[in-house]
Every structure is written in C-alpha cells, then in structure tokens.
Design an enzyme around this catalytic site. Sequence first.
Site, short mmCIF file in Angstrom:
data_model
loop_
_atom_site.label_atom_id
_atom_site.label_comp_id
_atom_site.label_asym_id
_atom_site.label_seq_id
_atom_site.Cartn_x
_atom_site.Cartn_y
_atom_site.Cartn_z
CG HIS A 152 -0.81 -0.81 -2.88
ND1 HIS A 152 -1.18 -1.83 -3.73
CD2 HIS A 152 -1.58 -0.96 -1.77
CE1 HIS A 152 -2.14 -2.55 -3.17
NE2 HIS A 152 -2.40 -2.06 -1.97
CG HIS A 197 -2.03 -1.61 1.72
ND1 HIS A 197 -3.21 -1.29 1.08
CD2 HIS A 197 -1.79 -0.59 2.59
CE1 HIS A 197 -3.66 -0.12 1.53
NE2 HIS A 197 -2.81 0.32 2.44
CG ASP A 241 -3.20 -7.08 0.99
OD1 ASP A 241 -2.79 -5.94 1.28
OD2 ASP A 241 -4.17 -7.27 0.23
CG HIS A 242 -0.86 -5.64 -2.39
ND1 HIS A 242 -1.47 -5.83 -3.61
CD2 HIS A 242 -1.86 -5.48 -1.49
CE1 HIS A 242 -2.79 -5.78 -3.44
NE2 HIS A 242 -3.05 -5.56 -2.16
CG HIS A 267 -5.96 1.09 -2.27
ND1 HIS A 267 -7.02 0.64 -1.52
CD2 HIS A 267 -4.93 0.25 -1.99
CE1 HIS A 267 -6.64 -0.43 -0.82
NE2 HIS A 267 -5.37 -0.68 -1.08
CG ASP A 297 -5.53 -3.66 -3.45
OD1 ASP A 297 -5.52 -4.66 -4.18
OD2 ASP A 297 -5.27 -3.70 -2.22
CG HIS A 344 -7.76 -8.06 -3.25
ND1 HIS A 344 -7.51 -8.78 -2.10
CD2 HIS A 344 -6.96 -6.97 -3.20
CE1 HIS A 344 -6.60 -8.15 -1.37
NE2 HIS A 344 -6.24 -7.05 -2.02
#
Length: 257
Positions: free
Chosen positions: A57, A59, A61-62, A115, A134, A172
């Site tokens: 996805h 975001h 942090d990805h 998400h 996530d 995570h």
Amino acid sequence: MAKLTVEIVPVLSDNYVFLLHEPNSGATAAVDPAVPGPVIEALAAKGWRLSHIFNTHHHADHTGGNRELQRATGCAVVGARRDADRIPGITVEVRNGETFLLGSAAARVFDVPGHTIGHIAYWFPDSEALFCGDTLFSLGCGRLFEGTPDQMWRSLVTLRDLPAATRVFCAHEYTQSNGRFARLVERGNPALTARLDEVDALRATGQPTVPSTIASERACNPFLRADQPTVARAVGMEPGADPLAVFTELRRRKDVF
Ligand code: ZN
Ligand code: FE
C-alpha cells in the site's frame, strides 16, 4: 517452481522489510521498503541484486525507499493498479486475482481493502508465504484509515481462508501490544496463552515474532475470530451475533485501547 528464501530486515521503530530471493534465477524483491539504506546493506551482505519492489500500500513507511532503490538498481516497482497514482515509481500495476512471477516463483495478488482502499497482499503458495502489509498483523489487524469495517472483515476472511501452514509476514512488530488486547478479549483461549508466552520469549531476546502462520492466527487472533461465541461475548454481544458487528466493535475498542 522454486522456493523463496526470505530475509527479514528490521527498519524504523517497528517496520519489517522482507527480501525475497528466488535462487534459480537470482530474482530478488524487497517488500515495502520503508527506507533505502538498510535494504541496500542487507542486499550487499547477501550478495543479492534487487530486481523488484513489491508494495502492499501507499503509506510512506512502506514506500519511502522506492525512489532511491529504483535509482540505484533499476528495479521494477510492483503495486496495485487502484493505487498507481500514490505508489512512487510504480512500473508494474497488478490487480486482484492476478498471478505474476518473481523468477520462477509465482505470486498471487489479493485485494485486501480496509487499512487503505488500494491495499493488496502477495501470496506465494509454493513457498507457503503471505506478505500482507498492514492488513493482518499477528494477533491484530490494521487500523481503518480509508476503508470500512465491512471491507476489512472481508479482507481478513480472505486471508484466513488461505492454507493453515501459510507463513504470515506482516509489516510491523506489533505482536506484543496486540497481545495485551487479545488477552482481554479471550483470556480463556489456551492457544492464545501459548502464543503470548512464545511472543514474550522471542521479544525478550530481541527476535521477531514474524512470521506467524495462518493456523496460529486462526486460533489466536481475535480479529479473525469475530464469529466465535467467546469473542462475541467479550464485546457484550450474544453468541451467534453478526460477525461483522462483532468485528466492528472489536476494532473500535482496539482504537481506544
Ligand atoms: Zn500503513
Ligand atoms: Fe505501516
């Protein structure tokens, strides 16, 4: 049909980047590279050359490492067609049900919205490996930033239905804190108690609790167990209550836990 080697690269405070290596062809993918540096170091240590990035996805942090890794290696960037405008550097757009190859290893793509709307998961059946970003966490699930509880519940049921031995590589290390909530929901679940002991032992020595397995999550993860009488009762509903209503209430309670 080759089996993948999977290397876990911990980055930021609690993200995991996974390096997938298909030994026959040498094809190597980084799943959700949050940052470039540690990925480049891990590749060098292994002697692997990056051929692909797989994003679950959009975001940061990805996807934060996409551009620099792409510049450094010329790798392909695979992501959801639905999220093509939000995945930096995307070169290969995939959609639900599609199968594609990493070397000779076949991956199947699932839409798992909730998400985010464009969230996807990658399943390598021959390697018994699922990369679910996530959406599904060990003992938990992602927050609903863009999707509805109904979408997320259906996404989780899709993943729950994969073969029991499937290894769950979530993005995570949230397992211990998810476990504190899970314990409140199902204190009397012996499988959960055993998993929590295992998780505490792993974390005490700094080891990842990832991957889990679909079998373990079915037995222990309250968000996959919204159709169990014990879980319905834990959120004040009758046994046999609509699993979507139970899931919705569980997710709401976890948000304020
Ligand atoms: Zn996310
Ligand atoms: Fe994340």
